[in-house]
Design an enzyme around this catalytic site. Structure first.
Site, short mmCIF file in Angstrom:
data_model
loop_
_atom_site.label_atom_id
_atom_site.label_comp_id
_atom_site.label_asym_id
_atom_site.label_seq_id
_atom_site.Cartn_x
_atom_site.Cartn_y
_atom_site.Cartn_z
N ASP A 190 0.94 -1.29 0.08
CA ASP A 190 -0.11 -0.03 0.00
C ASP A 190 1.06 1.17 -0.07
OD1 ASP A 190 -1.79 -2.17 0.48
OD2 ASP A 190 -3.13 -0.79 1.57
N LYS A 226 -6.86 3.63 -3.23
CA LYS A 226 -7.35 3.45 -1.56
C LYS A 226 -7.49 4.92 -1.51
CE LYS A 226 -5.08 2.05 2.70
NZ LYS A 226 -4.09 1.28 3.21
N LYS A 279 -10.38 0.27 -2.39
CA LYS A 279 -10.06 0.15 -0.96
C LYS A 279 -10.43 1.49 -0.13
CE LYS A 279 -6.88 -1.24 2.66
NZ LYS A 279 -5.60 -1.89 2.78
#
Length: 318
Positions: free
Chosen positions: A155, A218, A254
């Site tokens: 991430d 995300k 996400k």
């Protein structure tokens, strides 16, 4: 995870043309929040679906090998076995989608999961998380180290300065380098939407991230003052849809930060189903970044099975 998004050349022309209709976005977000959610056994089924999409996360300064181990054990058995058994779901292999930790804790997580004979993916934040304000060289090294320690998902955080000042080519180039450093690991790109200023900027950052080869986009690090909100999500999933129609590649989504209740997880699933369709209702294309959400979902499932809410000592620590 789904097939990798190879990315494409940066199309600055289409990025510069983006304009987001704020009122329409807010109205659509309100509609989705106003939807009636499923009840009884249908709600229980949706909640179990939500569990399988959680990236169970600990990103604290006091993380130790022992609380990372506990997180991993919880991820492999997220809902009490007897509760699953009474729903006839005990043999369906229900786990969370992944565990998510800091780079220096990746080896601990990999070790714990291996000892438990689990193939659950380990995700690591990287690239100077959460601010992304460290030199590019160290951000790239951080990605490489996490991958070497066994992380199969990374991430990354974008450099918000580049997005805020409209340096889209420089942002694209940075993300492209992160993508290379990830190797075979899947890359989720955190936009830190609370620090991007406008919906138009969020849409542009989403597009540039996908063009650079992100497998997921995300919302947040969870450390900003504004994290995952439904209007921002609408903007991001519309960008995902446009990218898919243009390239044929499905990019995942996400939301993360501040998602704490079972009720919220149902709204997120509804949003994905309505905006992107059933295919995005799986951990291959949808993740919920959360630490305390699982405890509330397990509480609601306990209530569904027994007809009462559990006392504090009746469920394991989240």
């Amino acid at each position: 995870m789904s097939a990798r998004n190879p990315g494409m050349d940066l199309d600055l022309e289409s990025v510069s043309k983006v304009r987001v209709n704020t009122q329409a976005v807010l109205k659509r977000a309100q509609q989705i929040q106003g939807r009636k959610v499923a009840k009884k056994q249908w709600q229980a089924a949706w909640l179990l679906k939500a569990v399988t999409c959680i990236d169970l996360t600990t990103l604290a300064g006091d993380d130790t090998p022992s609380n990372v181990h506990r997180l991993c054990m919880k991820a492999t058995q997220p809902v009490r076995h007897d509760l699953l058994k009474s729903m006839e779901m005990h043999d369906k292999g229900i786990t969370t989608a992944a565990v998510c930790v800091y780079p220096s804790r990746v080896a601990d997580a990999v070790k714990s999961l291996k000892a438990a004979n689990s193939s659950l993916p380990v995700a690591s934040v990287a690239t100077g998380f959460p601010a992304g304000q460290t030199p590019l060289k160290t951000r790239l090294e951080e990605v490489q180290m996490a991958v070497e320690d066994g992380a199969t998902e990374i991430d990354i955080v974008i450099n918000r300065t580049l997005a805020l000042t409209g340096q889209w080519t420089a942002l694209y180039d940075e993300i492209r380098q992160f993508r290379e450093a990830c190797g075979d690991a899947h890359m989720k790109t955190i936009l830190a939407v609370g620090e991007l200023g406008t919906f138009t900027n969020v849409y542009k950052a989403s597009l540039v991230s996908m063009m650079a080869g992100s497998d997921f986009i995300k919302t947040s690090t969870g450390k900003e003052s504004v994290n995952a909100t439904y209007p921002v999500a609408i903007v991001m999933v519309r960008a995902i849809r446009d990218y898919y129609l243009r390239t044929g590649y499905k990019v995942g989504f996400k939301p993360a930060g501040g998602i704490r209740t079972a009720q919220e997880s149902l709204v997120w699933l509804t949003l994905m189903k309505e905006e992107l369709g059933d295919e995005w209702l799986s951990p291959h294309l949808f993740r919920l970044g959360a630490s305390s959400l699982l405890a509330d979902i397990e509480r609601q499932i306990y209530h569904y099975v027994t007809g009462r809410y559990p006392a504090y000592h009746e469920l394991p620590m989240a």
